[in-house]
Scaffold this motif. Sequence first.
Motif, PDB file in Angstrom:
ATOM      1  N   ILE A  68       0.851  -1.200   0.000  1.00 19.18           N
ATOM      2  CA  ILE A  68       0.000   0.000   0.000  1.00 19.18           C
ATOM      3  C   ILE A  68       0.888   1.253   0.000  1.00 19.18           C
TER       4      ILE A  68
ATOM      5  N   LYS B 215       2.285   1.709  -3.456  1.00 15.74           N
ATOM      6  CA  LYS B 215       1.215   2.195  -4.345  1.00 15.74           C
ATOM      7  C   LYS B 215       0.968   3.686  -4.133  1.00 15.74           C
TER       8      LYS B 215
ATOM      9  N   LYS C  72       3.712   5.663  -5.615  1.00 18.42           N
ATOM     10  CA  LYS C  72       3.586   5.656  -7.074  1.00 18.42           C
ATOM     11  C   LYS C  72       2.542   6.691  -7.518  1.00 18.42           C
ATOM     12  N   LEU C  73       1.412   6.688  -6.826  1.00 20.13           N
ATOM     13  CA  LEU C  73       0.361   7.664  -7.153  1.00 20.13           C
ATOM     14  C   LEU C  73       0.885   9.081  -6.955  1.00 20.13           C
TER      15      LEU C  73
ATOM     16  N   LYS D  71       3.116  10.478  -9.658  1.00 23.21           N
ATOM     17  CA  LYS D  71       2.455  10.808 -10.917  1.00 23.21           C
ATOM     18  C   LYS D  71       1.677  12.125 -10.834  1.00 23.21           C
TER      19      LYS D  71
ATOM     20  N   ARG E 208     -10.119   9.397  -0.234  1.00 27.60           N
ATOM     21  CA  ARG E 208     -10.201   9.086  -1.661  1.00 27.60           C
ATOM     22  C   ARG E 208     -10.412   7.586  -1.874  1.00 27.60           C
TER      23      ARG E 208
END
Lengths: 411, 249
Positions: free
Chosen positions: A7, A10, A13-14, A17, A241
């Motif tokens: 997690i 992830k 990574k988000l 970006k 979110r």
Amino acid sequence: MKHIWFIMIKDLKLFSKDRMALFFFILFPFIFVIAFSFIMGDLGAEDQRLTLNVTSLEEEGGISYQIIEAIETEDESVLEPGEPIISWDVDYDEAHQAVEDGELGGLLVFPEDFTDGIYQSSGTELTVVVNPDAINTYAALSGLAHSIATRVNSQWVAASATIELLIAEGLLDPTDSEAIEEVMEGILSGQNVSEGQSAIVLATESVGEVEPVNAANFIIPGYLVMFVFFAAALGAEIIVRERQNHTLERLLASSVRRWSILGGVFAGTAAKGVVQITVFWVVGILAFGIDLGVSPAAVVILSVLMVVVSAAFAIMLAALVKTRRSAGSLAVLAALILAPLGGCWWPLFILPSWMQFLAKLTPHGWAMIGFNKLMLFGAEFGDVVTEMLVLLGFAVVFAVIGIWRFRTSAV
Amino acid sequence: MLKPFLIAKNLHKSFNSRKAVDRVSFSIRKGEIFGLLGPNGAGKTTTIRILSTVLEPDRGDVIIGGYSIRRNPDAVRRLIGVCPQELALYEELSAIDNLVFFGRMVGLSGSEAKAQAVARLKLVGLTGRAKGRVDKFSGGMKRRVNLAVSLMGHPKLLFMDEPTVGIDPQSRNRIYRTIERLRDRGMTILYTTHYMEEANRLCDRVAIIDAGRIIAMDTPLALRSRIGPPEQVTLEDVFLKLTGRRLRD
């Protein structure tokens, strides 16, 4: 534990970006730091020394003249960084007028009865004439006056004790006031001090505290605390979110435990915070020449603890709110209220005591007290253990509330 | 007759004073596609949330593959896949990143997750877009990624909550074909939809739910036969007759 790791990766990574997030995370804080460094007049500027003006209303030959001669700056080149220039203004009226006109920040005045007041033990009063705008000059002159008074008092005690001793030993006639005055004057003027020493020494440490050597030593930690907290608090949006995008539901329906989800978000937020503090300190040292003090390890641990507190706050906030908008709004609100309250925008030690008390209700306040101790006042590791423990306490409280609320909240 | 793979027993769930699920009981046989039909707010999604262990029922229990959702939720989670009504994806990530991430979440190793992700993308016809960011996809492509994610980890039972809402006929048809292939492989599926022709085409049995209660349950043919000659009656006729024509939202 594996789920927490996945997690976290992830989330990173988000984050990588999201260019806007990167901008606000790294570049935006430094725009603030650069702007405020310019405002505080320290970036790229020469060391601007504080000049302290001193004058006497006494007749020539009084003790005040000897004091001023002892402390007056004769050669600026030998002064230590941050040490003020002591300037003797012979004409009191002219100097007083200069303060009134704003040309001088302030003036330390020896009264006309200074010597008599000391000899006759009747007391005397040093006056600081100050321009209300010159806060730093006022603080420095007050410190100088206090230092002189303390030094003169101790010399007076020594002189009195010497005279008592001479009388007891039969070496001085108690009725011979002229001889007593001669002995007293000798001690107070420093005749009994070995060559090369002055009877009156100015303690400049207090002046240094009022005017830090490098303003970035205060600004960088202040904005680090503010922006680490701000960025982490915005991390509260991550869980909201997840909830709104229904990925939380999907995660809960897989074999992921609720605490693993919180742990992953916490770890991701903390990892981003660690990147942020690394950038802050590296840029701070290389570009702004900040000094981490005698215990850089303590500065690093304090920074990491601030990251932990901020990530725990994000978890708590995420568990308490329902929408991304409320998470974002509360994060901004909390960051903007807690930063000034906690002394991120101005030094806590120049604030009134009630504001210093309020600062201690915030993690920001404790972090800033620790950073100021380490980076401005030369404290060592052991001196900031209390601050570290309090920050840890804040983190535990925030995390417990967050976990408890998240366990019982609906998807 | 095949043994039931899912048994829901007397489920109750209320939010404040409103009963969302009221005395719901049904079972689904292994390899069966079971349709749950109902108007908006009937309790379909709440039922699926209970069955998938996301929500705890106020009363009642569900046994899936021999495990109780109350006593062994972790064991149940290893048997199920959920394709939620809404797109449950990280849209900033690529399709394959989404699949690999959720694969790791259901306990697959890195190589297993990658292999399954490639296979699932092929199944839903998105092999060529594996590395594309999901937020650049069309609605139909996103729906197919959503379905592909729910298949990670080889679930034995798949919950599909209105998986074809708002997409074009081509994507819908692709999803139908995927579901039929999954049925052919023996997967058990609980399917909710508003599209009656979907239920008629795909489902072996359907339950009609309204106001949180199951009001009818049978094969599509048997339900149609209840109100007239099945060749002249549609499932929608049955649905409207049983649930009424009053608007629900």
